[in-house]
Design a protein around this motif. Structure first.
Motif, PDB file in Angstrom:
ATOM      1  N   ARG A 158      18.220  51.372  56.455  1.00 37.62           N
ATOM      2  CA  ARG A 158      19.470  51.436  55.698  1.00 37.62           C
ATOM      3  C   ARG A 158      19.356  52.214  54.395  1.00 37.62           C
ATOM      4  N   GLY A 159      18.123  52.632  54.048  1.00 38.44           N
ATOM      5  CA  GLY A 159      17.970  53.485  52.873  1.00 38.44           C
ATOM      6  C   GLY A 159      17.789  52.737  51.563  1.00 38.44           C
ATOM      7  N   ALA A 160      17.126  51.585  51.594  1.00 39.07           N
ATOM      8  CA  ALA A 160      16.859  50.857  50.349  1.00 39.07           C
ATOM      9  C   ALA A 160      15.887  51.635  49.480  1.00 39.07           C
ATOM     10  N   GLY A 161      15.979  51.446  48.177  1.00 42.31           N
ATOM     11  CA  GLY A 161      15.031  52.052  47.246  1.00 42.31           C
ATOM     12  C   GLY A 161      13.919  51.059  46.920  1.00 42.31           C
ATOM     13  N   TRP A 162      13.016  51.481  46.039  1.00 42.51           N
ATOM     14  CA  TRP A 162      11.929  50.606  45.600  1.00 42.51           C
ATOM     15  C   TRP A 162      12.340  49.891  44.331  1.00 42.51           C
ATOM     16  N   PRO A 163      12.056  48.595  44.147  1.00 42.11           N
ATOM     17  CA  PRO A 163      11.237  47.726  44.991  1.00 42.11           C
ATOM     18  C   PRO A 163      12.008  46.925  46.048  1.00 42.11           C
ATOM     19  N   ALA A 164      13.317  47.169  46.221  1.00 40.38           N
ATOM     20  CA  ALA A 164      14.068  46.417  47.228  1.00 40.38           C
ATOM     21  C   ALA A 164      13.492  46.620  48.628  1.00 40.38           C
ATOM     22  N   LEU A 165      12.871  47.780  48.852  1.00 40.23           N
ATOM     23  CA  LEU A 165      12.299  48.091  50.157  1.00 40.23           C
ATOM     24  C   LEU A 165      11.240  47.070  50.579  1.00 40.23           C
ATOM     25  N   GLY A 166      10.665  46.372  49.619  1.00 39.46           N
ATOM     26  CA  GLY A 166       9.633  45.366  49.914  1.00 39.46           C
ATOM     27  C   GLY A 166      10.155  44.152  50.665  1.00 39.46           C
ATOM     28  N   GLY A 167      11.479  44.048  50.822  1.00 43.59           N
ATOM     29  CA  GLY A 167      12.028  42.971  51.649  1.00 43.59           C
ATOM     30  C   GLY A 167      12.557  41.785  50.871  1.00 43.59           C
ATOM     31  N   MET A 168      13.065  40.805  51.612  1.00 44.13           N
ATOM     32  CA  MET A 168      13.699  39.616  51.028  1.00 44.13           C
ATOM     33  C   MET A 168      12.737  38.877  50.099  1.00 44.13           C
ATOM     34  N   ASP A 169      13.303  38.201  49.098  1.00 42.94           N
ATOM     35  CA  ASP A 169      12.469  37.509  48.119  1.00 42.94           C
ATOM     36  C   ASP A 169      12.043  36.119  48.599  1.00 42.94           C
ATOM     37  N   ALA A 170      10.821  35.753  48.250  1.00 43.67           N
ATOM     38  CA  ALA A 170      10.361  34.398  48.553  1.00 43.67           C
ATOM     39  C   ALA A 170      11.112  33.393  47.677  1.00 43.67           C
ATOM     40  N   TYR A 171      11.556  33.844  46.513  1.00 42.29           N
ATOM     41  CA  TYR A 171      12.270  32.950  45.596  1.00 42.29           C
ATOM     42  C   TYR A 171      13.406  33.707  44.936  1.00 42.29           C
ATOM     43  N   ASP A 172      14.596  33.129  45.008  1.00 46.02           N
ATOM     44  CA  ASP A 172      15.768  33.710  44.360  1.00 46.02           C
ATOM     45  C   ASP A 172      16.330  32.647  43.414  1.00 46.02           C
ATOM     46  N   PRO A 173      15.990  32.769  42.116  1.00 44.02           N
ATOM     47  CA  PRO A 173      16.376  31.707  41.179  1.00 44.02           C
ATOM     48  C   PRO A 173      17.887  31.544  41.069  1.00 44.02           C
ATOM     49  N   GLY A 174      18.642  32.640  41.176  1.00 37.85           N
ATOM     50  CA  GLY A 174      20.094  32.559  41.053  1.00 37.85           C
ATOM     51  C   GLY A 174      20.694  31.652  42.116  1.00 37.85           C
ATOM     52  N   ARG A 175      20.209  31.791  43.337  1.00 40.50           N
ATOM     53  CA  ARG A 175      20.739  30.993  44.448  1.00 40.50           C
ATOM     54  C   ARG A 175      19.846  29.779  44.746  1.00 40.50           C
ATOM     55  N   ALA A 299      26.474  50.002  42.637  1.00 43.29           N
ATOM     56  CA  ALA A 299      26.534  51.467  42.660  1.00 43.29           C
ATOM     57  C   ALA A 299      25.571  51.991  43.716  1.00 43.29           C
ATOM     58  N   LEU A 300      25.970  53.027  44.456  1.00 45.20           N
ATOM     59  CA  LEU A 300      25.071  53.667  45.418  1.00 45.20           C
ATOM     60  C   LEU A 300      23.998  54.457  44.672  1.00 45.20           C
ATOM     61  N   ALA A 301      22.814  54.535  45.292  1.00 43.82           N
ATOM     62  CA  ALA A 301      21.711  55.272  44.672  1.00 43.82           C
ATOM     63  C   ALA A 301      22.104  56.720  44.392  1.00 43.82           C
ATOM     64  N   ASP A 302      22.847  57.330  45.316  1.00 42.61           N
ATOM     65  CA  ASP A 302      23.237  58.733  45.112  1.00 42.61           C
ATOM     66  C   ASP A 302      24.147  58.897  43.895  1.00 42.61           C
TER      67      ASP A 302
ATOM     68  N   LEU B 238      14.433  58.366  49.515  1.00 44.83           N
ATOM     69  CA  LEU B 238      13.270  57.538  49.182  1.00 44.83           C
ATOM     70  C   LEU B 238      12.164  58.401  48.586  1.00 44.83           C
ATOM     71  N   LYS B 239      11.939  59.584  49.180  1.00 46.34           N
ATOM     72  CA  LYS B 239      10.886  60.476  48.694  1.00 46.34           C
ATOM     73  C   LYS B 239      11.203  60.940  47.270  1.00 46.34           C
ATOM     74  N   SER B 240      12.474  61.193  47.017  1.00 45.20           N
ATOM     75  CA  SER B 240      12.868  61.639  45.693  1.00 45.20           C
ATOM     76  C   SER B 240      12.596  60.541  44.653  1.00 45.20           C
ATOM     77  N   GLN B 241      12.893  59.280  45.011  1.00 45.30           N
ATOM     78  CA  GLN B 241      12.587  58.172  44.101  1.00 45.30           C
ATOM     79  C   GLN B 241      11.077  57.998  43.942  1.00 45.30           C
ATOM     80  N   ALA B 242      10.338  58.190  45.038  1.00 45.22           N
ATOM     81  CA  ALA B 242       8.876  58.058  44.974  1.00 45.22           C
ATOM     82  C   ALA B 242       8.293  59.102  44.023  1.00 45.22           C
ATOM     83  N   ASP B 243       8.812  60.335  44.076  1.00 41.32           N
ATOM     84  CA  ASP B 243       8.346  61.395  43.170  1.00 41.32           C
ATOM     85  C   ASP B 243       8.618  61.007  41.714  1.00 41.32           C
ATOM     86  N   GLN B 244       9.819  60.488  41.483  1.00 39.69           N
ATOM     87  CA  GLN B 244      10.195  60.074  40.124  1.00 39.69           C
ATOM     88  C   GLN B 244       9.260  58.965  39.625  1.00 39.69           C
TER      89      GLN B 244
END
Lengths: 343, 343
Positions: A158-175, A299-302, B238-244
């Motif tokens: 789906r095009g997630a950026g970093w660090p969201a790409l690392g996946g769901m959180d083990a702990y979400d304090p808000g929820r 906001a979208l990354a683009d 993703l690559k563009s963010q990785a470069d940044q």
């Protein structure tokens, strides 16, 4: 079924499994979670059945209390059997259990959302009701390492950026959401249930290719595992680095937020004095955070990149639109963020 | 074949493609690369055939000079036809061409390395010879967006961390390596060649499941594209963010390196005054960099994490071993990094 009453009754391998899960949950939540009131979300499948039993054993050891919530989605004929199974299991464990039946298909049609999304909304609404009712500190979910692997692949697609790409959180304090099994292998959970002679319910819909999640689980993940049998370990390591980086960026963003200037009418100015000494990697993340702070709508990354490029090129006067009537305007003093009063 | 002599002879779509590729290469290399001497690595397939022609057109426009290098791996019966094709193409383009034949299988057996690795070593040895011979500023490679997607998936499988997970670099200053097609779609390259009536050679080994890279390309990537037809665009973002982020961490690490203290015998001390005010996300990357600086041999992410955890827990006296005789010792003053004289 005669279930173990304490961790001491388990073999050493499974006692170790329970303690590792407690340790992981404590590390992630920053507290001794099993000493508190926990709401366990239980479908009756392997993962949540194991989670309920393990949480109960840990709570007995550490002084906490366990409650169970089960929602019948009414999407499969045999779903009432799942409910009976969960009620019986809870009675056996002496755990208070609340079950609710929802017409997920109906909700999906009425609200024009997908079935998966409808199920998710109704499920979390129900869990939140239960959390209030029992005054629990955590909603404990059974997502395990296999789910984390699927989630990373889903986010990559789906095009997630970093660090969201690392996946769901083990702990979400808000929820108040805790996933203590997030680095545990599903096979270990199955093995645990077998060793204590505890049955579970099979969800046949897990094999249907109708759902994205299932297509990833059943077709893509096996190919990745074929290339690297330790794929799960790699993903757990990636998640650990993502958590570390998320914490890093949260700290950096928090420092930057203190330097924002509040203007009239709920507008915020990110001054040049702050932006010019910040690296683009920080600026982009800061812009995202400020836009989130203004109200609902991400906001979208683009779009963030367009704003960053325009700021770098000093395009004074340029205005950028974001969801829900939010805007960012490049001025000589910096960037002004605001939300239109119509929203 | 009658090839175009200038960008003006192309249709507007393909003229735009050439200029976009030049812009991307300039952005990544930080210089007007097409005004310099370029060595193009050409196999004769779609990607490198298009690269050779596009580079030639750009060099004619911008005042650069193009040279071609082709290596016959002798792994397929028809590989001599590829050589003939490349020589004919270069003669047509008036580009000096050097071809070399290597027995890759033989090298793989003698050096006990895999065929892919053997091919890679011999190829880059040859390219480096050619770069010296022609005194070129860049080795230009034909990797495109499809290759980048495969590389990200390969790195995910193998357990890369961030920002390495973002895939191969468009520009590697150390090796003078430039990949100006890295965000270009392969289909655009094929379309370009067809529009100018230029043939290419098909490499049948691209379809063999013997190679990891092919299994990813032929089996995993199509499934990811099925879920998101814009998967390539997501990966480019993703690559563009990785470069940044890579640039960000390079800056932070450079600041930290200035605060290292050199001790006798080539030892380095990372003092507590530096480490204690650095976040673990920075510390881990700094440790990795220092270990690389000591000499050949990379540290595994898990070993770096062990060192970080021990430092956080102030385990004074703990010694950590890294490849090639390198060690890190936690002392009261900080962490001492050194390499054993035996190496």
């Amino acid at each position: 079924m005669k279930l173990p009453l304490s961790i001491q009754e388990l073999n050493s391998e499974h006692a170790r499994l329970c303690l590792d899960i407690e340790k992981f949950g404590n590390l992630k939540s920053g507290t001794n979670f099993a000493s508190q009131k926990l709401l366990i979300a239980v479908s009756g499948g392997i993962d949540s059945t194991a989670l309920l039993i393990i949480s109960t054993l840990l709570a007995r050891k550490s002084g906490g209390r366990v409650f169970c919530a089960h929602m019948d989605h009414n999407l499969r004929e045999e779903s009432c059997q799942d409910r009976e199974f969960v009620e019986k299991l809870c009675s056996n464990l002496d755990v208070p259990c609340v079950c609710k039946s929802e017409d997920v298909s109906d909700y999906a049609v009425n609200k024009s959302v997908g079935l998966e999304e409808a199920g998710r909304i109704l499920r979390y609404n129900f869990f939140n009701e239960c959390m209030k009712k029992f005054d629990t500190s955590f909603l404990v979910l059974a997502h395990h390492l296999g789910d984390l692997c699927e989630d990373v692949v889903m986010r990559l697609i789906r095009g997630a950026g970093w660090p969201a790409l690392g996946g769901m959180d083990a702990y979400d304090p808000g929820r108040k959401l805790l996933r203590p099994l997030l680095t545990t292998n599903k096979l270990q959970l199955e093995d645990f249930l077998k060793s204590i002679d505890c049955p579970w319910q099979d969800d046949k819909s897990n094999f249907s290719d109708k759902w994205t999640r299932n297509r990833i689980r059943n077709h893509i993940i096996p190919l990745l595992h074929n290339e690297n049998p330790s794929f799960g370990t790699s993903i757990a390591r990636l998640k650990s680095q993502a958590d570390q980086d998320q914490n890093y960026w949260n700290c950096e963003i928090a420092k930057s937020l203190k330097k924002l200037e509040q203007l009239d009418g709920g507008e915020w100015l990110a001054p040049c004095s702050l932006l010019n000494k910040s690296h683009p990697a920080l600026r982009c993340r800061l812009f995202k955070k400020i836009i989130e702070m203004l109200g609902k709508g991400h906001a979208l990354a683009d779009s963030i990149t367009l704003l960053e490029n325009a700021y770098s090129a000093r395009k004074t006067g340029a205005v950028f639109q974001f969801p829900a009537g939010k805007t960012a305007t490049i001025t000589r003093k910096g960037i002004v963020f605001k939300i239109s009063q119509r929203y």
